[in-house]
Design a protein around this motif. Structure first.
Motif, mmCIF file in Angstrom:
data_model
loop_
_atom_site.group_PDB
_atom_site.id
_atom_site.type_symbol
_atom_site.label_atom_id
_atom_site.label_comp_id
_atom_site.label_asym_id
_atom_site.label_seq_id
_atom_site.Cartn_x
_atom_site.Cartn_y
_atom_site.Cartn_z
ATOM 1 N N LEU A 53 0.962 10.270 3.172
ATOM 2 C CA LEU A 53 1.166 9.178 2.226
ATOM 3 C C LEU A 53 0.133 8.088 2.493
ATOM 4 C CD1 LEU A 53 5.052 8.955 2.490
ATOM 5 C CD2 LEU A 53 3.699 10.169 0.768
ATOM 6 N N ALA A 55 -1.191 3.979 1.398
ATOM 7 C CA ALA A 55 -0.986 2.699 0.719
ATOM 8 C C ALA A 55 -2.282 1.903 0.804
ATOM 9 C CB ALA A 55 0.150 1.915 1.366
ATOM 10 N N HIS A 58 -0.777 -2.513 0.817
ATOM 11 C CA HIS A 58 0.685 -2.483 0.759
ATOM 12 C C HIS A 58 1.251 -1.895 -0.528
ATOM 13 C CE1 HIS A 58 0.791 -4.962 4.411
ATOM 14 N NE2 HIS A 58 -0.216 -5.616 3.855
ATOM 15 N N THR A 59 0.421 -1.215 -1.321
ATOM 16 C CA THR A 59 0.878 -0.564 -2.542
ATOM 17 C C THR A 59 0.617 0.927 -2.421
ATOM 18 O OG1 THR A 59 0.387 -2.535 -3.855
ATOM 19 C CG2 THR A 59 0.615 -0.461 -5.053
ATOM 20 N N MET A 60 1.661 1.733 -2.619
ATOM 21 C CA MET A 60 1.496 3.179 -2.494
ATOM 22 C C MET A 60 0.431 3.676 -3.458
ATOM 23 S SD MET A 60 3.376 3.858 0.018
ATOM 24 C CE MET A 60 3.225 5.633 0.068
ATOM 25 N N SER A 61 -0.333 4.659 -2.989
ATOM 26 C CA SER A 61 -1.446 5.184 -3.764
ATOM 27 C C SER A 61 -1.553 6.680 -3.506
ATOM 28 C CB SER A 61 -2.736 4.464 -3.351
ATOM 29 O OG SER A 61 -3.812 4.911 -4.129
#
Length: 82
Positions: A53, A55, A58-61
């Motif tokens: 995973l 980010a 701080h934003t999932m990508s």
């Protein structure tokens, strides 16, 4: 420059919690992973052997996420619930 953070199992397996890439000239997370391959092939293998995973700031990508100078890119192992 971009800052890379590694969490949980990834941090343990890589032996690092963070690093800075000073000469990053790519534009996506996939480019970051490919640059890591040049720095340390073992790290590349760890980051690509399972679905990791990601980010950005701080934003999932995902691998196609845009990365620019000054960004923070964090890598997490897959999580499971219980």
């Amino acid at each position: 420059m971009i800052k890379l953070l590694f969490f949980a199992e990834l941090r343990e397996r890589l032996g690092e919690s963070e690093m800075v890439m000073m000469d990053f000239s790519g534009s996506t997370v996939a480019d970051v992973v490919n640059d890591i391959k040049q720095l340390n092939p073992r790290w590349y293998n760890i980051l690509t052997e399972q679905k990791v995973l990601v980010a950005i700031n701080h934003t999932m990508s995902g691998l196609s996420g845009a990365v620019r100078s000054g960004d923070e890119v964090a890598f997490f192992p897959p999580v499971t619930g219980g």
